[in-house]
Design an enzyme around this catalytic site. Structure first.
Site, PDB file in Angstrom:
ATOM      1  N   ASN A 125     -51.039  -5.680   2.096  1.00 15.71           N
ATOM      2  CA  ASN A 125     -49.785  -4.993   1.802  1.00 15.71           C
ATOM      3  C   ASN A 125     -49.864  -3.579   2.378  1.00 15.71           C
ATOM      4  OD1 ASN A 125     -51.026  -3.213  -0.198  1.00 15.71           O
ATOM      5  ND2 ASN A 125     -51.050  -5.010  -1.551  1.00 15.71           N
ATOM      6  N   ASP A 169     -60.862 -22.450   3.213  1.00 18.38           N
ATOM      7  CA  ASP A 169     -60.830 -21.122   2.617  1.00 18.38           C
ATOM      8  C   ASP A 169     -61.186 -20.097   3.687  1.00 18.38           C
ATOM      9  OD1 ASP A 169     -61.269 -18.775   1.217  1.00 18.38           O
ATOM     10  OD2 ASP A 169     -62.567 -19.669  -0.296  1.00 18.38           O
ATOM     11  N   VAL A 187     -54.027 -14.272  -0.425  1.00 19.07           N
ATOM     12  CA  VAL A 187     -55.169 -14.202   0.489  1.00 19.07           C
ATOM     13  C   VAL A 187     -55.773 -12.801   0.479  1.00 19.07           C
ATOM     14  CG1 VAL A 187     -55.899 -14.436   2.885  1.00 19.07           C
ATOM     15  CG2 VAL A 187     -54.254 -16.051   1.928  1.00 19.07           C
ATOM     16  N   ASP A 188     -54.923 -11.780   0.409  1.00 21.44           N
ATOM     17  CA  ASP A 188     -55.401 -10.391   0.354  1.00 21.44           C
ATOM     18  C   ASP A 188     -56.372 -10.202  -0.809  1.00 21.44           C
ATOM     19  OD1 ASP A 188     -55.674  -7.675   0.732  1.00 21.44           O
ATOM     20  OD2 ASP A 188     -53.676  -7.159   0.014  1.00 21.44           O
TER      21      ASP A 188
END
Length: 277
Positions: free
Chosen positions: A24, A10, A33-34
């Protein structure tokens, strides 16, 4: 050149100076993941994104914020190209890694954890995403010393590790089993044979040469059978997923007859030449 390692786990738990967030363009958090980084780091990351990037961030560019409650000191945000939306310029993906390292250098970071940028919800083909990541990071001129490429699943981890064995092979010591693999044969049967050669070189980088020929043969045979999952007495090619870059089964195949009749004899001959000097 930084030392690059593959890590299975992780990214939000990595104890590094900076971790890279595949953001983004709006820089307001998202999925994958963001989203995980924003959740684990807490609201401080989003507050700083709003303050530092009121107009968002361009694809291929990078910038930093606090890491909030994460173990890291900073988050370096970079906007990867959305392959599914038609953003397929490879130079943009390369730029993500380069710019992230440039930002890390500005911060004075010495250890950085990267995800595989654009390979998740943005749909960049995994094999090429790995090639871009490993190739760009290995060629980078940076003061970052420790780079971790973090994979969330075993298959991706093994493919990253295999790619690193090509571009960033570990050093081997003199008088080790790994040193027998220093020169690669030219007559590999299949692509997977070359990857198995490098896998064994890395595995035995620090293993002292055994006392006799028979001990070496058993050591090598056991290791080959463990990697391919088949006895070396087989008479066919065996598919090894970790050696497949995504081009199909033949790309990840290891030819057992080549190893039994050519590969092992090469290594045993090299061993004999060293111990009889």
């Amino acid at each position: 050149m930084p030392v690059i390692v593959a890590v299975l786990g992780d990214i939000t738990t990595q104890d590094v100076d900076a971790l890279v967030n595949p953001a983004n363009a709006a820089m307001r958090g998202g999925g994958g993941v963001d989203g995980a980084i924003h959740r684990a780091g807490g609201p401080a990351i989003l507050r700083e994104c709003v303050a530092r990037f009121p107009g968002g961030l361009a694809t291929g560019d990078a910038g930093w914020t606090t890491a909030g409650e994460l173990p890291a000191r900073w988050v370096v945000h970079t906007v990867g190209p959305n392959y599914r939306a038609g953003e397929r310029d490879r130079a943009l993906l390369v730029s993500c890694y380069r710019r992230a390292l440039e930002v890390a250098d500005e911060l004075g970071a010495r250890s950085v954890a990267f995800p595989l940028i654009s390979a998740g919800v943005f749909g960049w083909p995994r094999a090429d995403a790995i090639a871009v990541a490993v190739g760009t990071l290995a060629a980078a001129q940076t003061r970052v010393e420790d780079v971790r490429l973090v994979a969330v699943d075993e298959g991706t981890y093994q493919q990253i590790r295999a790619a690193l064995l090509v571009t960033s092979p570990p050093p081997v010591g003199a008088g080790t089993v790994g040193s027998l693999f220093e020169r690669e044969p030219v007559q590999f049967g299949l692509r997977g044979d070359a990857y198995l050669w490098r896998e064994l070189r890395a595995r035995f980088a620090d293993t002292p040469l055994p006392d006799d020929w028979f001990g070496l043969r058993k050591l090598l045979t056991d290791a080959i059978e463990q990697v391919v999952g088949e006895p070396l007495t087989g008479d066919a090619a065996v598919y090894v997923p970790r050696f497949d870059p995504g081009h199909g089964m033949s790309a990840g195949a290891v030819q057992l007859p080549w190893w039994a009749r050519t590969g092992l004899p090469i290594l045993l001959d090299r061993y004999a030449a060293r111990v009889t000097r």
